[in-house]
Design a protein around this motif. Structure first.
Motif, PDB file in Angstrom:
ATOM      1  N   TYR A  51       0.830  -1.202   0.000  1.00  0.00           N
ATOM      2  CA  TYR A  51       0.000   0.000   0.000  1.00  0.00           C
ATOM      3  C   TYR A  51       0.868   1.258   0.000  1.00  0.00           C
ATOM      4  CZ  TYR A  51       0.825   0.187   5.073  1.00  0.00           C
ATOM      5  OH  TYR A  51       1.403   0.244   6.309  1.00  0.00           O
ATOM      6  N   ILE A  52       0.291   2.321  -0.518  1.00  0.00           N
ATOM      7  CA  ILE A  52       0.983   3.604  -0.611  1.00  0.00           C
ATOM      8  C   ILE A  52       0.230   4.619   0.244  1.00  0.00           C
ATOM      9  CG2 ILE A  52       1.727   5.461  -2.148  1.00  0.00           C
ATOM     10  CD1 ILE A  52       1.751   3.430  -4.416  1.00  0.00           C
ATOM     11  N   LEU A  53       0.965   5.295   1.109  1.00  0.00           N
ATOM     12  CA  LEU A  53       0.365   6.320   1.958  1.00  0.00           C
ATOM     13  C   LEU A  53       0.857   7.699   1.537  1.00  0.00           C
ATOM     14  CD1 LEU A  53       0.470   4.879   5.589  1.00  0.00           C
ATOM     15  CD2 LEU A  53      -1.490   5.100   4.058  1.00  0.00           C
ATOM     16  N   ASN A  54      -0.046   8.666   1.601  1.00  0.00           N
ATOM     17  CA  ASN A  54       0.290  10.058   1.334  1.00  0.00           C
ATOM     18  C   ASN A  54      -0.028  10.864   2.588  1.00  0.00           C
ATOM     19  OD1 ASN A  54      -0.842  12.904   0.632  1.00  0.00           O
ATOM     20  ND2 ASN A  54       0.496  12.407  -1.085  1.00  0.00           N
ATOM     21  N   THR A  55       0.935  11.623   3.051  1.00  0.00           N
ATOM     22  CA  THR A  55       0.744  12.492   4.207  1.00  0.00           C
ATOM     23  C   THR A  55       0.858  13.929   3.741  1.00  0.00           C
ATOM     24  OG1 THR A  55       1.808  10.832   5.604  1.00  0.00           O
ATOM     25  CG2 THR A  55       1.498  13.015   6.543  1.00  0.00           C
ATOM     26  N   SER A  56      -0.124  14.751   4.056  1.00  0.00           N
ATOM     27  CA  SER A  56      -0.109  16.130   3.570  1.00  0.00           C
ATOM     28  C   SER A  56      -0.597  17.097   4.631  1.00  0.00           C
ATOM     29  CB  SER A  56      -0.983  16.272   2.320  1.00  0.00           C
ATOM     30  OG  SER A  56      -2.335  16.009   2.646  1.00  0.00           O
ATOM     31  N   THR A  57      -0.188  18.345   4.482  1.00  0.00           N
ATOM     32  CA  THR A  57      -0.651  19.420   5.359  1.00  0.00           C
ATOM     33  C   THR A  57      -0.522  20.735   4.613  1.00  0.00           C
ATOM     34  OG1 THR A  57      -0.410  20.439   7.553  1.00  0.00           O
ATOM     35  CG2 THR A  57       1.604  19.852   6.402  1.00  0.00           C
ATOM     36  N   GLN A  58      -1.253  21.732   5.043  1.00  0.00           N
ATOM     37  CA  GLN A  58      -1.211  23.058   4.442  1.00  0.00           C
ATOM     38  C   GLN A  58      -1.403  24.103   5.525  1.00  0.00           C
ATOM     39  OE1 GLN A  58      -4.387  23.011   1.576  1.00  0.00           O
ATOM     40  NE2 GLN A  58      -5.995  23.150   3.109  1.00  0.00           N
ATOM     41  N   THR A 168       6.151  10.677  10.683  1.00  0.00           N
ATOM     42  CA  THR A 168       4.764  10.248  10.793  1.00  0.00           C
ATOM     43  C   THR A 168       4.435   9.156   9.796  1.00  0.00           C
ATOM     44  OG1 THR A 168       4.076  12.433  11.564  1.00  0.00           O
ATOM     45  CG2 THR A 168       2.369  11.023  10.650  1.00  0.00           C
ATOM     46  N   LEU A 169       4.905   9.308   8.571  1.00  0.00           N
ATOM     47  CA  LEU A 169       4.608   8.314   7.550  1.00  0.00           C
ATOM     48  C   LEU A 169       5.343   7.009   7.809  1.00  0.00           C
ATOM     49  CD1 LEU A 169       4.102   8.976   3.824  1.00  0.00           C
ATOM     50  CD2 LEU A 169       5.454   7.022   4.513  1.00  0.00           C
ATOM     51  N   THR A 170       6.610   7.087   8.128  1.00  0.00           N
ATOM     52  CA  THR A 170       7.394   5.866   8.342  1.00  0.00           C
ATOM     53  C   THR A 170       7.055   5.194   9.665  1.00  0.00           C
ATOM     54  OG1 THR A 170       9.210   7.182   9.269  1.00  0.00           O
ATOM     55  CG2 THR A 170       9.312   6.655   6.917  1.00  0.00           C
ATOM     56  N   ALA A 171       6.405   5.911  10.577  1.00  0.00           N
ATOM     57  CA  ALA A 171       6.053   5.328  11.865  1.00  0.00           C
ATOM     58  C   ALA A 171       4.954   4.277  11.743  1.00  0.00           C
ATOM     59  CB  ALA A 171       5.613   6.415  12.839  1.00  0.00           C
ATOM     60  N   THR A 172       4.245   4.241  10.621  1.00  0.00           N
ATOM     61  CA  THR A 172       3.203   3.232  10.440  1.00  0.00           C
ATOM     62  C   THR A 172       3.798   1.833  10.351  1.00  0.00           C
ATOM     63  OG1 THR A 172       3.274   3.510   8.039  1.00  0.00           O
ATOM     64  CG2 THR A 172       1.709   4.863   9.247  1.00  0.00           C
TER      65      THR A 172
END
Length: 228
Positions: A51-58, A168-172
């Protein structure tokens, strides 16, 4: 209209105010429009699925979002980090202060220009113009300090944002790998304009100081501060 001192905008301090205005606009608009997202590939419990995760913020970077970009079943995706979707408070605070200072700078530059156009170059407003110049000197020094603090703070915190999103992403999962890092050029450019604002306001201290009544008396020159 004949009593207005339109040449004030062409004087050294008037030109500096215009430059400070445009730099402030660029600094805070670029920072306010900045957003970032990163992607990572992570193995799922099903050997045939990754699976591919995308983490985003603005802006204002108070929260971040996870998106599953793969066809894997949601049941195969591990539980998200315990800290939920909240970004550390220092990051949004630095961004909001930087943007707010930029907007406030725009208002101040416009008001200062209008005051000098209206009150300088007119003998009946001599005392008022002297007070305005002293106030301008005070706020110019203050703005140097504020822009320096805002620029240093935002520079540090956007780097913290970079590290935070990657963690945050790699912590999954320990096996998650970053496949597309975020583009932080917008944040970096806004910081450059922030430090440019520091330089411009620092230079402008000289041009405001030489028109103060106190400076004129020390140099033994007649007070021409009202002429801006």
């Amino acid at each position: 209209m004949s009593g207005l001192h339109w040449r004030a905008v062409l004087q050294s301090k008037g030109c500096m105010k215009i430059l400070e205005l445009f730099v402030a606009i660029l600094a805070f608009t670029i920072a306010a429009s900045f957003s970032v997202s990163i992607e990572g590939a992570c193995p799922a419990s099903d050997p045939g699925c990754s699976y591919i995760l995308n983490t985003s913020t603005q802006y204002s970077f108070t929260t971040y979002k996870f998106f599953n970009l793969s066809n894997c079943s949601s049941s195969l995706i591990p539980i998200m980090p315990e800290h939920g979707n909240q970004v550390p408070s220092g990051i949004p605070a630095a961004a909001e202060f930087f943007v707010a200072l930029g907007a406030l700078t725009c208002f101040y530059c416009i008001i200062a220009e209008l005051c000098y156009i209206i009150f300088t170059g007119n003998e009946k407003f001599k005392n008022a113009s002297e007070v305005l110049i002293c106030l301008d000197l005070f706020f110019t020094v203050l703005w140097v300090i504020l822009w320096f603090c805002a620029s240093v703070g935002w520079a540090a915190q956007y780097n913290n944002l970079h590290s935070f999103l990657k963690h945050t992403l790699t912590a999954t999962s320990e096996q998650c790998v970053i496949t597309r890092d975020g583009n932080y050029a917008g944040a970096a450019i806004s910081v450059v304009f922030g430090f440019l604002a520091v330089f411009l306001w620092a230079v402008n201290i000289h041009w405001v100081l030489i028109d103060t009544n106190w400076y004129m008396k020390r140099r033994g020159k007649p007070n021409t501060g009202r002429l801006y």
